[in-house]
Design a protein around this motif. Structure first.
Motif, PDB file in Angstrom:
ATOM      1  N   LEU A 106       0.908  -1.178  -0.095  1.00 40.14           N
ATOM      2  CA  LEU A 106       0.094   0.231  -0.007  1.00 40.14           C
ATOM      3  C   LEU A 106       0.866   1.046  -0.042  1.00 40.14           C
ATOM      4  O   LEU A 106       1.838   1.240   0.959  1.00 40.14           O
ATOM      5  N   VAL A 107       0.741   2.086  -1.074  1.00 41.28           N
ATOM      6  CA  VAL A 107       1.327   3.304  -0.924  1.00 41.28           C
ATOM      7  C   VAL A 107       0.284   4.704  -1.250  1.00 41.28           C
ATOM      8  O   VAL A 107      -0.558   4.544  -2.068  1.00 41.28           O
ATOM      9  N   PRO A 108       0.628   5.777  -0.867  1.00 39.42           N
ATOM     10  CA  PRO A 108      -0.050   6.796  -1.331  1.00 39.42           C
ATOM     11  C   PRO A 108       0.314   7.294  -2.949  1.00 39.42           C
ATOM     12  O   PRO A 108       1.599   6.937  -3.262  1.00 39.42           O
ATOM     13  N   ALA A 109      -0.811   8.017  -3.457  1.00 37.45           N
ATOM     14  CA  ALA A 109      -0.549   8.129  -5.094  1.00 37.45           C
ATOM     15  C   ALA A 109      -1.134   9.410  -5.236  1.00 37.45           C
ATOM     16  O   ALA A 109      -2.351   9.602  -5.092  1.00 37.45           O
ATOM     17  N   VAL A 110      -0.883  10.419  -5.983  1.00 36.24           N
ATOM     18  CA  VAL A 110      -1.481  11.460  -6.615  1.00 36.24           C
ATOM     19  C   VAL A 110      -1.923  10.952  -8.027  1.00 36.24           C
ATOM     20  O   VAL A 110      -1.035  10.119  -8.655  1.00 36.24           O
ATOM     21  N   PHE A 111      -2.940  11.486  -8.259  1.00 35.74           N
ATOM     22  CA  PHE A 111      -3.500  10.646  -9.796  1.00 35.74           C
ATOM     23  C   PHE A 111      -4.161  11.798 -10.540  1.00 35.74           C
ATOM     24  O   PHE A 111      -4.639  12.656 -10.008  1.00 35.74           O
ATOM     25  N   ALA A 112      -4.743  11.203 -11.647  1.00 43.21           N
ATOM     26  CA  ALA A 112      -5.758  12.051 -12.434  1.00 43.21           C
ATOM     27  C   ALA A 112      -6.706  11.062 -13.155  1.00 43.21           C
ATOM     28  O   ALA A 112      -6.718   9.721 -13.143  1.00 43.21           O
ATOM     29  N   LEU A 113      -7.865  11.461 -13.338  1.00 43.01           N
ATOM     30  CA  LEU A 113      -9.031  10.576 -13.763  1.00 43.01           C
ATOM     31  C   LEU A 113      -9.296  11.134 -15.005  1.00 43.01           C
ATOM     32  O   LEU A 113      -9.714  12.221 -15.285  1.00 43.01           O
ATOM     33  N   THR A 114      -9.906  10.273 -16.005  1.00 39.32           N
ATOM     34  CA  THR A 114     -10.145  10.666 -17.077  1.00 39.32           C
ATOM     35  C   THR A 114     -11.203   9.436 -17.712  1.00 39.32           C
ATOM     36  O   THR A 114     -10.760   8.454 -17.658  1.00 39.32           O
ATOM     37  N   GLY A 115     -12.459   9.642 -17.652  1.00 44.43           N
ATOM     38  CA  GLY A 115     -13.377   8.639 -17.843  1.00 44.43           C
ATOM     39  C   GLY A 115     -13.352   7.651 -16.734  1.00 44.43           C
ATOM     40  O   GLY A 115     -13.369   8.059 -15.552  1.00 44.43           O
ATOM     41  N   ASP A 116     -13.344   6.584 -17.093  1.00 41.66           N
ATOM     42  CA  ASP A 116     -13.015   5.396 -16.192  1.00 41.66           C
ATOM     43  C   ASP A 116     -11.514   4.914 -15.788  1.00 41.66           C
ATOM     44  O   ASP A 116     -11.615   3.686 -15.592  1.00 41.66           O
ATOM     45  N   THR A 117     -10.698   5.752 -16.375  1.00 41.38           N
ATOM     46  CA  THR A 117      -9.367   5.458 -16.234  1.00 41.38           C
ATOM     47  C   THR A 117      -8.538   6.322 -15.212  1.00 41.38           C
ATOM     48  O   THR A 117      -8.865   7.638 -15.229  1.00 41.38           O
ATOM     49  N   LEU A 118      -7.952   5.613 -14.254  1.00 39.52           N
ATOM     50  CA  LEU A 118      -6.976   6.502 -13.282  1.00 39.52           C
ATOM     51  C   LEU A 118      -5.622   6.438 -13.595  1.00 39.52           C
ATOM     52  O   LEU A 118      -5.102   5.300 -14.451  1.00 39.52           O
ATOM     53  N   VAL A 119      -4.926   7.403 -13.605  1.00 33.17           N
ATOM     54  CA  VAL A 119      -3.612   7.482 -14.122  1.00 33.17           C
ATOM     55  C   VAL A 119      -2.663   7.993 -12.932  1.00 33.17           C
ATOM     56  O   VAL A 119      -3.117   8.757 -12.356  1.00 33.17           O
ATOM     57  N   PHE A 120      -1.465   7.619 -12.891  1.00 35.86           N
ATOM     58  CA  PHE A 120      -0.590   8.110 -11.945  1.00 35.86           C
ATOM     59  C   PHE A 120       1.055   8.135 -12.811  1.00 35.86           C
ATOM     60  O   PHE A 120       0.911   7.125 -13.704  1.00 35.86           O
ATOM     61  N   ALA A 121       1.954   8.622 -12.347  1.00 29.72           N
ATOM     62  CA  ALA A 121       3.387   8.716 -12.872  1.00 29.72           C
ATOM     63  C   ALA A 121       4.323   8.714 -11.883  1.00 29.72           C
ATOM     64  O   ALA A 121       3.973   9.220 -10.801  1.00 29.72           O
TER      65      ALA A 121
END
Length: 139
Positions: free
Chosen positions: A29-44
């Motif tokens: 388990l880790v924290p993550a910043v993310f973005a959401l587009t439609g039903d897709t979550l992304v992080f880098a």
């Protein structure tokens, strides 16, 4: 909480907890910043200091792509508690795809987080196709 409401909570959230499984089935388990587009979550993977370039979360997603992300709201008034969850399948985008697809995702992250204005993420990008949104709220 309906799936649609859970998705809306994710839209407003600033941080999530990403759960993956390692090769032995142990959770990570880790924290993550993310973005959401439609039903897709992304992080880098970004420039923040890390102990290694070989991140366990990326290895886990490659080995077991099933992931879960959780956002929540805590308040001393427990009538205001809530959480929302996204269950899906993750993929670490390969370098050949990064130029086109990942650039769009990094742009989404940069627009959401001002901390990326001067230095956007340049590491691997993870794309998560959310199959199920769920959640709970106290009232």
């Amino acid at each position: 909480m309906t799936g649609q409401r859970a998705r809306e909570c994710f839209t407003r959230a600033r941080i999530a907890r990403l759960a993956t499984l390692d090769d032995t089935g142990r959770p990570h388990l880790v924290p993550a910043v993310f973005a959401l587009t439609g039903d897709t979550l992304v992080f880098a993977v970004d420039h923040k200091p890390k102990r290694t370039a070989h991140l366990k979360r990326l290895a886990n997603i490659r080995a077991h792509p099933e992931v879960c992300l959780l956002v929540d709201g805590y308040d001393e008034d427990w009538d205001r508690l809530w959480w929302a969850r996204a269950d899906g399948t993750g993929a670490v985008l390969p370098p050949a795809e990064r130029a086109a697809v990942s650039a769009h995702y990094v742009d989404l992250l940069t627009r959401k987080y001002r901390q990326y204005a001067d230095r956007s993420p340049d590491g691997p990008v993870v794309e998560i196709q959310v199959a199920r949104w769920s959640g709970w709220y106290a009232t």
